[in-house]
Structures are given as structure tokens and as C-alpha cells.
Design a protein around this motif. Structure first.
Motif, PDB file in Angstrom:
ATOM      1  N   GLY A  80       0.811  -1.204   0.000  1.00 21.64           N
ATOM      2  CA  GLY A  80       0.000   0.000   0.000  1.00 21.64           C
ATOM      3  C   GLY A  80       0.850   1.261   0.000  1.00 21.64           C
ATOM      4  O   GLY A  80       2.057   1.236  -0.246  1.00 21.64           O
ATOM      5  N   ALA A  81       0.205   2.378   0.310  1.00 25.41           N
ATOM      6  CA  ALA A  81       0.869   3.678   0.220  1.00 25.41           C
ATOM      7  C   ALA A  81       1.587   4.077   1.502  1.00 25.41           C
ATOM      8  O   ALA A  81       2.681   4.657   1.463  1.00 25.41           O
ATOM      9  CB  ALA A  81      -0.143   4.755  -0.153  1.00 25.41           C
ATOM     10  N   ASP A  82       0.978   3.786   2.638  1.00 27.03           N
ATOM     11  CA  ASP A  82       1.488   4.261   3.925  1.00 27.03           C
ATOM     12  C   ASP A  82       2.054   3.089   4.723  1.00 27.03           C
ATOM     13  O   ASP A  82       1.313   2.190   5.143  1.00 27.03           O
ATOM     14  CB  ASP A  82       0.374   4.947   4.721  1.00 27.03           C
ATOM     15  CG  ASP A  82      -0.222   6.121   3.954  1.00 27.03           C
ATOM     16  OD1 ASP A  82       0.559   6.898   3.364  1.00 27.03           O
ATOM     17  OD2 ASP A  82      -1.462   6.241   3.932  1.00 27.03           O
ATOM     18  N   VAL A  83       3.366   3.118   4.923  1.00 25.79           N
ATOM     19  CA  VAL A  83       4.079   1.984   5.506  1.00 25.79           C
ATOM     20  C   VAL A  83       4.699   2.395   6.840  1.00 25.79           C
ATOM     21  O   VAL A  83       5.302   3.471   6.956  1.00 25.79           O
ATOM     22  CB  VAL A  83       5.188   1.483   4.552  1.00 25.79           C
ATOM     23  CG1 VAL A  83       5.934   0.298   5.159  1.00 25.79           C
ATOM     24  CG2 VAL A  83       4.592   1.110   3.194  1.00 25.79           C
ATOM     25  N   PHE A 105      -2.032   2.564   9.124  1.00 27.73           N
ATOM     26  CA  PHE A 105      -1.147   2.320   7.993  1.00 27.73           C
ATOM     27  C   PHE A 105      -1.679   1.183   7.120  1.00 27.73           C
ATOM     28  O   PHE A 105      -2.436   0.336   7.566  1.00 27.73           O
ATOM     29  CB  PHE A 105       0.255   1.964   8.492  1.00 27.73           C
ATOM     30  CG  PHE A 105       0.864   3.017   9.370  1.00 27.73           C
ATOM     31  CD1 PHE A 105       1.651   4.024   8.826  1.00 27.73           C
ATOM     32  CD2 PHE A 105       0.636   3.021  10.740  1.00 27.73           C
ATOM     33  CE1 PHE A 105       2.208   5.008   9.628  1.00 27.73           C
ATOM     34  CE2 PHE A 105       1.192   3.993  11.553  1.00 27.73           C
ATOM     35  CZ  PHE A 105       1.975   4.992  10.999  1.00 27.73           C
ATOM     36  N   ASP A 106      -1.203   1.180   5.877  1.00 22.83           N
ATOM     37  CA  ASP A 106      -1.557   0.094   4.962  1.00 22.83           C
ATOM     38  C   ASP A 106      -0.721  -1.154   5.239  1.00 22.83           C
ATOM     39  O   ASP A 106      -1.146  -2.269   4.893  1.00 22.83           O
ATOM     40  CB  ASP A 106      -1.346   0.526   3.509  1.00 22.83           C
ATOM     41  CG  ASP A 106      -2.265   1.658   3.106  1.00 22.83           C
ATOM     42  OD1 ASP A 106      -3.481   1.560   3.383  1.00 22.83           O
ATOM     43  OD2 ASP A 106      -1.783   2.644   2.531  1.00 22.83           O
ATOM     44  N   SER A 107       0.453  -0.974   5.820  1.00 20.55           N
ATOM     45  CA  SER A 107       1.292  -2.118   6.138  1.00 20.55           C
ATOM     46  C   SER A 107       2.211  -1.800   7.299  1.00 20.55           C
ATOM     47  O   SER A 107       2.573  -0.641   7.528  1.00 20.55           O
ATOM     48  CB  SER A 107       2.114  -2.560   4.920  1.00 20.55           C
ATOM     49  OG  SER A 107       2.899  -1.493   4.431  1.00 20.55           O
ATOM     50  N   VAL A 108       2.573  -2.857   8.034  1.00 19.81           N
ATOM     51  CA  VAL A 108       3.563  -2.771   9.111  1.00 19.81           C
ATOM     52  C   VAL A 108       4.635  -3.814   8.820  1.00 19.81           C
ATOM     53  O   VAL A 108       4.330  -4.995   8.615  1.00 19.81           O
ATOM     54  CB  VAL A 108       2.930  -3.032  10.490  1.00 19.81           C
ATOM     55  CG1 VAL A 108       4.005  -2.980  11.579  1.00 19.81           C
ATOM     56  CG2 VAL A 108       1.829  -2.024  10.779  1.00 19.81           C
ATOM     57  N   VAL A 109       5.886  -3.358   8.804  1.00 18.85           N
ATOM     58  CA  VAL A 109       7.024  -4.216   8.486  1.00 18.85           C
ATOM     59  C   VAL A 109       7.985  -4.203   9.663  1.00 18.85           C
ATOM     60  O   VAL A 109       8.280  -3.139  10.216  1.00 18.85           O
ATOM     61  CB  VAL A 109       7.745  -3.722   7.211  1.00 18.85           C
ATOM     62  CG1 VAL A 109       8.999  -4.549   6.938  1.00 18.85           C
ATOM     63  CG2 VAL A 109       6.796  -3.764   6.013  1.00 18.85           C
ATOM     64  N   PHE A 110       8.462  -5.373  10.067  1.00 17.83           N
ATOM     65  CA  PHE A 110       9.507  -5.431  11.099  1.00 17.83           C
ATOM     66  C   PHE A 110      10.479  -6.545  10.734  1.00 17.83           C
ATOM     67  O   PHE A 110      10.084  -7.688  10.516  1.00 17.83           O
ATOM     68  CB  PHE A 110       8.936  -5.612  12.509  1.00 17.83           C
ATOM     69  CG  PHE A 110       7.774  -6.554  12.627  1.00 17.83           C
ATOM     70  CD1 PHE A 110       7.947  -7.858  13.067  1.00 17.83           C
ATOM     71  CD2 PHE A 110       6.484  -6.117  12.323  1.00 17.83           C
ATOM     72  CE1 PHE A 110       6.864  -8.714  13.195  1.00 17.83           C
ATOM     73  CE2 PHE A 110       5.395  -6.976  12.456  1.00 17.83           C
ATOM     74  CZ  PHE A 110       5.585  -8.270  12.885  1.00 17.83           C
ATOM     75  N   THR A 111      11.736  -6.183  10.617  1.00 18.80           N
ATOM     76  CA  THR A 111      12.756  -7.127  10.188  1.00 18.80           C
ATOM     77  C   THR A 111      13.783  -7.308  11.305  1.00 18.80           C
ATOM     78  O   THR A 111      14.288  -6.342  11.849  1.00 18.80           O
ATOM     79  CB  THR A 111      13.446  -6.654   8.899  1.00 18.80           C
ATOM     80  OG1 THR A 111      14.126  -5.432   9.133  1.00 18.80           O
ATOM     81  CG2 THR A 111      12.422  -6.446   7.784  1.00 18.80           C
ATOM     82  N   PHE A 112      14.038  -8.557  11.642  1.00 13.10           N
ATOM     83  CA  PHE A 112      14.970  -8.913  12.718  1.00 13.10           C
ATOM     84  C   PHE A 112      14.608  -8.192  14.023  1.00 13.10           C
ATOM     85  O   PHE A 112      15.458  -7.695  14.734  1.00 13.10           O
ATOM     86  CB  PHE A 112      16.414  -8.649  12.275  1.00 13.10           C
ATOM     87  CG  PHE A 112      16.770  -9.462  11.069  1.00 13.10           C
ATOM     88  CD1 PHE A 112      17.165 -10.780  11.204  1.00 13.10           C
ATOM     89  CD2 PHE A 112      16.633  -8.938   9.783  1.00 13.10           C
ATOM     90  CE1 PHE A 112      17.438 -11.564  10.096  1.00 13.10           C
ATOM     91  CE2 PHE A 112      16.898  -9.715   8.670  1.00 13.10           C
ATOM     92  CZ  PHE A 112      17.304 -11.034   8.815  1.00 13.10           C
ATOM     93  N   LEU A 162      -2.941  -1.091  11.864  1.00  9.53           N
ATOM     94  CA  LEU A 162      -3.260  -1.407  10.473  1.00  9.53           C
ATOM     95  C   LEU A 162      -4.680  -1.002  10.108  1.00  9.53           C
ATOM     96  O   LEU A 162      -5.607  -1.153  10.902  1.00  9.53           O
ATOM     97  CB  LEU A 162      -3.121  -2.913  10.231  1.00  9.53           C
ATOM     98  CG  LEU A 162      -1.711  -3.460  10.063  1.00  9.53           C
ATOM     99  CD1 LEU A 162      -1.735  -4.982  10.138  1.00  9.53           C
ATOM    100  CD2 LEU A 162      -1.093  -2.995   8.760  1.00  9.53           C
ATOM    101  N   ARG A 163      -4.839  -0.538   8.897  1.00  8.67           N
ATOM    102  CA  ARG A 163      -6.174  -0.366   8.343  1.00  8.67           C
ATOM    103  C   ARG A 163      -6.748  -1.744   8.017  1.00  8.67           C
ATOM    104  O   ARG A 163      -6.006  -2.715   7.861  1.00  8.67           O
ATOM    105  CB  ARG A 163      -6.103   0.493   7.079  1.00  8.67           C
ATOM    106  CG  ARG A 163      -5.666   1.921   7.362  1.00  8.67           C
ATOM    107  CD  ARG A 163      -5.382   2.710   6.105  1.00  8.67           C
ATOM    108  NE  ARG A 163      -4.988   4.072   6.451  1.00  8.67           N
ATOM    109  CZ  ARG A 163      -4.075   4.780   5.790  1.00  8.67           C
ATOM    110  NH1 ARG A 163      -3.456   4.254   4.732  1.00  8.67           N
ATOM    111  NH2 ARG A 163      -3.774   6.003   6.181  1.00  8.67           N
ATOM    112  N   PRO A 164      -8.064  -1.855   7.907  1.00 10.23           N
ATOM    113  CA  PRO A 164      -8.665  -3.140   7.521  1.00 10.23           C
ATOM    114  C   PRO A 164      -8.056  -3.639   6.207  1.00 10.23           C
ATOM    115  O   PRO A 164      -7.900  -2.883   5.243  1.00 10.23           O
ATOM    116  CB  PRO A 164     -10.147  -2.808   7.356  1.00 10.23           C
ATOM    117  CG  PRO A 164     -10.364  -1.645   8.286  1.00 10.23           C
ATOM    118  CD  PRO A 164      -9.095  -0.841   8.203  1.00 10.23           C
ATOM    119  N   GLY A 165      -7.671  -4.905   6.190  1.00  7.55           N
ATOM    120  CA  GLY A 165      -7.040  -5.470   5.006  1.00  7.55           C
ATOM    121  C   GLY A 165      -5.564  -5.173   4.902  1.00  7.55           C
ATOM    122  O   GLY A 165      -4.919  -5.562   3.918  1.00  7.55           O
TER     123      GLY A 165
END
Length: 230
Positions: free
Chosen positions: A62-65, A123-130, A151-154
Motif C-alpha cells: 500500500g501507500a502508507d508503511v 497504515f496500509d502495512s507494518v514491516v519489522f525485520t529482525f 493497520l487499516r482493515p485489510g
């Protein structure tokens, strides 16, 4: 409940360790110095890392990460070109100082304790690495609940982390329960939180928070997951 619950002091020591390690952190990812195990082993590392990266690149972010614990930007550099807005939240100013995307116009940064930070923004997505391996077992469920709330729905969740084989890395001095003793470049020892969650543990915690999650392995080195909020 874990047999050895993590204290606030333990979390403070973990944060201090990463702040001190910031100038040398990328040596681990790039297989430099003590992490250079030779062409054959390095080739496996980069090949398996590429599997996880391909999964991230194929994900609909999505747009907002929102990226949690982005550190020196190993994965931020792949997120920034795709995002209309990229919000980076890290507890270490020293780590973020080495992150090359922080100067990009669509990137916002916050220095905050990830165990207490919250926001009204969605947000459209949440990312977490290590990062997930540094979450205490007794906080895993609440962590996924907070991720779902952001997160937004979906919306999409993506993570990648070490497999248990990482306990044999040269900067690991000892492991016990939820804790791992690490060596800094000057030989100083520090204790961090390190949990190798099974796929079932992660899926269960995510589902309870309203996130459908699929967890996979790259082979021997990494575990990654892709999910969606219901």
C-alpha cells in the motif's frame, strides 16, 4: 508465562547494545569481517536473504508503511521507493543515524521505545525485520495486538528474522532461555532478548490479534511471514 521473564533492565541493556553496535551493524548483514565465512557460506546467506526480499517485493504494502526497528536501513532501502509515506520507529538514534533513507522527503522518523510506543495513525502495512525475536515471550501477544491496531482493515504485515542456526554466529557468546549474550567489536559482552519462535507460535499470536499470517523458511537461515488484518 516464560520461566525467565524479561525485565525493563534487560530491555534497556538490549537497546544499549544495539546503539553501541550501530557503526558495525552492517558487517553482519554484508558478511564482512568476522562474519565473512567464505564464498560458499556467504553465497548461501545472500541467496536465502534474496528469498525473503523477493517475498517482501511481491507483497502489497500500500501507500502508507510503518517500519518498526528499521535500524541502519537494510530493509528500509527497499521500502522507501515504494511508499508514499514511510514511518520509521526505532529506539536507537545511533542506529537511525546510519539509515540512508531518513533524508528522503516521504520518510518520517521517531525515536521511541517500541514496547510502549503507540499512535492514532493507521497504515496500509507494518514491516519489522529482525525484531520479532527480540520481543519477550510474555509480550508477544500484546505486540501483535498493537500491530493490528496500527493497520487499516485489510492491511499487510511482513516480517523476517533469524532461524535458530544464528546462535552459532561469531558474536554469540552464550544462550539461555530468552536471553543471548553477544560480543561487541571491542569484546564487551551484552545480554539481549533472543527468542526463536516457531511458525505455530507466531501464527497463533497473530490470529488472536485478528491477523491471518503465513510463516515460511528460506532454507536454513531465515524465517519470514506475510499476513493480512481481517
Amino acid at each position: 508465562m516464560a520461566e525467565d521473564p524479561i525485565t525493563e533492565g534487560d530491555l534497556a541493556e538490549q537497546l544499549a547494545y544495539y546503539s553501541q553496535r550501530a557503526p558495525h551493524y552492517d558487517d553482519w548483514w554484508l558478511r564482512r569481517g568476522v562474519f565473512d565465512k567464505g564464498d560458499a557460506a556467504n553465497s548461501v546467506w545472500f541467496r536465502e536473504a534474496g528469498v525473503a526480499l523477493a517475498a517482501l517485493e511481491a507483497a502489497d504494502l500500500g501507500a502508507d508503511v510503518l517500519e518498526l526497528a528499521p535500524g541502519t536501513g537494510t530493509w528500509s532501502v527497499h521500502l522507501a521507493p515504494r511508499a508514499a509515506t514511510l514511518t520509521l520507529v526505532d529506539g536507537s538514534a545511533e542506529m537511525l543515524a546510519h539509515n540512508p533513507v531518513t533524508a528522503s522527503p516521504q520518510v518520517r522518523t521517531q525515536i521511541a521505545d517500541l514496547f510502549t510506543w503507540d499512535t492514532e495513525e493507521r497504515f496500509d502495512s507494518v514491516v519489522f525485520t529482525f525484531w520479532i525475536s527480540h520481543v519477550p515471550r510474555e509480550r508477544l501477544a500484546s505486540f501483535f495486538t498493537r500491530v493490528a491496531s496500527w493497520l487499516r482493515p485489510g492491511g499487510t504485515v511482513f516480517f523476517v528474522d533469524d532461524a535458530p542456526v544464528s546462535s552459532s554466529e561469531p558474536h554469540v557468546a552464550a544462550t539461555a532461555g530468552q536471553k543471548m549474550v553477544r560480543l561487541l567489536n571491542d569484546g564487551t559482552r551484552a545480554t539481549i532478548v533472543k527468542n526463536f519462535y516457531t511458525a505455530d507460535e507466531l501464527v497463533d499470536a497473530a490470529v488472536r490479534a485478528g491477523i491471518t499470517l503465513q510463516v515460511q523458511e528460506t532454507g536454513t537461515l531465515f524465517q519470514y511471514g506475510l499476513g493480512r488484518k481481517h
